[in-house]
Design an enzyme around this catalytic site. Structure first.
Site, PDB file in Angstrom:
ATOM      1  N   CYS A 148     -27.968 -25.042 -33.819  1.00  0.00           N
ATOM      2  CA  CYS A 148     -27.769 -26.931 -34.056  1.00  0.00           C
ATOM      3  C   CYS A 148     -28.328 -27.032 -36.003  1.00  0.00           C
ATOM      4  O   CYS A 148     -28.261 -27.931 -36.091  1.00  0.00           O
ATOM      5  CB  CYS A 148     -29.224 -27.057 -33.562  1.00  0.00           C
ATOM      6  SG  CYS A 148     -30.793 -26.566 -34.184  1.00  0.00           S
ATOM      7  N   HIS A 149     -28.443 -25.772 -36.900  1.00  0.00           N
ATOM      8  CA  HIS A 149     -28.322 -26.004 -37.619  1.00  0.00           C
ATOM      9  C   HIS A 149     -27.981 -25.710 -39.122  1.00  0.00           C
ATOM     10  O   HIS A 149     -27.390 -25.920 -40.000  1.00  0.00           O
ATOM     11  CB  HIS A 149     -29.892 -26.062 -38.309  1.00  0.00           C
ATOM     12  CG  HIS A 149     -31.028 -26.899 -38.327  1.00  0.00           C
ATOM     13  ND1 HIS A 149     -31.346 -27.852 -39.254  1.00  0.00           N
ATOM     14  CD2 HIS A 149     -31.741 -26.523 -37.272  1.00  0.00           C
ATOM     15  CE1 HIS A 149     -32.687 -28.673 -38.348  1.00  0.00           C
ATOM     16  NE2 HIS A 149     -32.679 -27.861 -37.355  1.00  0.00           N
TER      17      HIS A 149
END
Lengths: 192, 121
Positions: A148-149
């Site tokens: 997600c990052h």
């Protein structure tokens, strides 16, 4: 497409560049094709377990063919897979670690092997950062670095301008968290 | 500052070049390497761009040094890249990087939020 992410075509183009480097440097990465047409990229490394996992065993035969009565529990096999995340449009690193008798390490045991450098900050986020889920191709549990990052990390790195270098830029930055260290040669041959 | 609305996010890219400057033949193993930092992207400019670094200092140490110099918080992290696209591991010695790349261009990325905002020591 969000900044820092890549399309699936760009992902595979970058994988080809990465595998070309691997074929010249350590020849440890390969593409695995499955019967249903899915494919992923894989590396296996056998390590003599020390505090900081510093001793890869190059002669795999000597590590594998020990007598049963002397199975060395400190010899670990690390398996790394690179796949493409459709949801996040970034690569994802899946991995598992098992002992010589085939026992998989737990998340707690994996966590202890994360270099101290990263442990302090990640201690609060550990369950969201390294977690376990079903491998998209193999269907069995694998650990993975949550993607997600990744786009956020990658949007500021130089490789975003030349997508062929995306995999090297990404893997060299995130790999060390889980014991995956790319030799310096990857940077030298990844010429711009 | 950034378009995605996350104003607290910041990024920094800095380039370094390295030239070897041994102090004398007998001290060659302790030679320092000149590291030149250049900003890129959203990176703040470092007032002092050129630093002499012992060749046995590691990448992680350089990252921490930059953090302190720029007064970054513990939540920020620094990633150093060479040759546009490769991040040496934090325990790689600067001397090794120089030996491999000779004229090295190093870019630094700072991440402020999320799990990658971690200290490189």
């Amino acid at each position: 497409m969000a900044a820092g992410s890549i399309s699936e075509d760009e992902f595979w183009n970058s994988i080809i560049s990465f595998l070309t480097l691997s074929s010249k440097i350590d020849r440890k990465w390969m593409i695995i094709d499955t019967q249903n047409g899915a494919r992923y990229v894989k590396k296996t490394e056998i390590i003599k377990d020390t505090e900081n996992k510093e001793h890869p065993i190059e002669d795999e035969d000597s590590a594998v063919f020990q007598g049963e009565e002397s199975l060395d529990q400190s010899i670990l096999t690390w398996e790394y897979h690179i796949l493409y995340s459709q949801s996040f449009s970034v690569p994802v690193l899946y991995f598992n670690v098992h002992t010589q008798n085939g026992k998989l390490l737990s998340l707690d045991e994996i966590w202890k092997k994360v270099p101290e450098t990263y442990q302090e900050r990640l201690s609060e986020d550990r369950w969201t950062f390294i977690s376990q889920q079903e491998h998209p191709v193999l269907g069995c549990p694998y650990f993975y670095l949550h993607p997600c990052h990744t786009a956020e990390l990658m949007k500021n790195t130089p490789a975003v301008t030349d997508k062929r270098h995306y995999i090297v830029a990404w893997l060299s930055a995130v790999g060390p968290v889980v014991g995956l260290n790319l030799p310096l040669e990857y940077g030298k041959l990844c010429a711009c | 500052m950034s378009d995605d609305g996350n104003e607290s996010r910041d990024s920094k890219n800095t380039e370094t070049e390295e030239k070897s400057s041994p102090t004398s033949p007998s001290h060659a193993v302790e030679s320092k390497i000149d590291v030149l930092l250049k900003p890129a992207g959203d990176a703040p400019i470092m007032k002092k761009k050129k630093w002499a670094v012992d060749r046995n200092k590691r990448i992680g140490w350089v990252g921490e040094f930059i953090k302190k110099y720029l007064k970054l918080t513990a939540q920020d992290s620094v990633f150093l890249y060479v040759n546009q696209s490769f991040a040496p591991t934090p325990d790689t010695e600067i001397g090794s990087v120089f030996d491999k790349f000779l004229q090295t261009s190093m870019k630094m990325t700072k991440i402020t939020e999320g799990p990658w905002a971690t200290s490189l020591t």
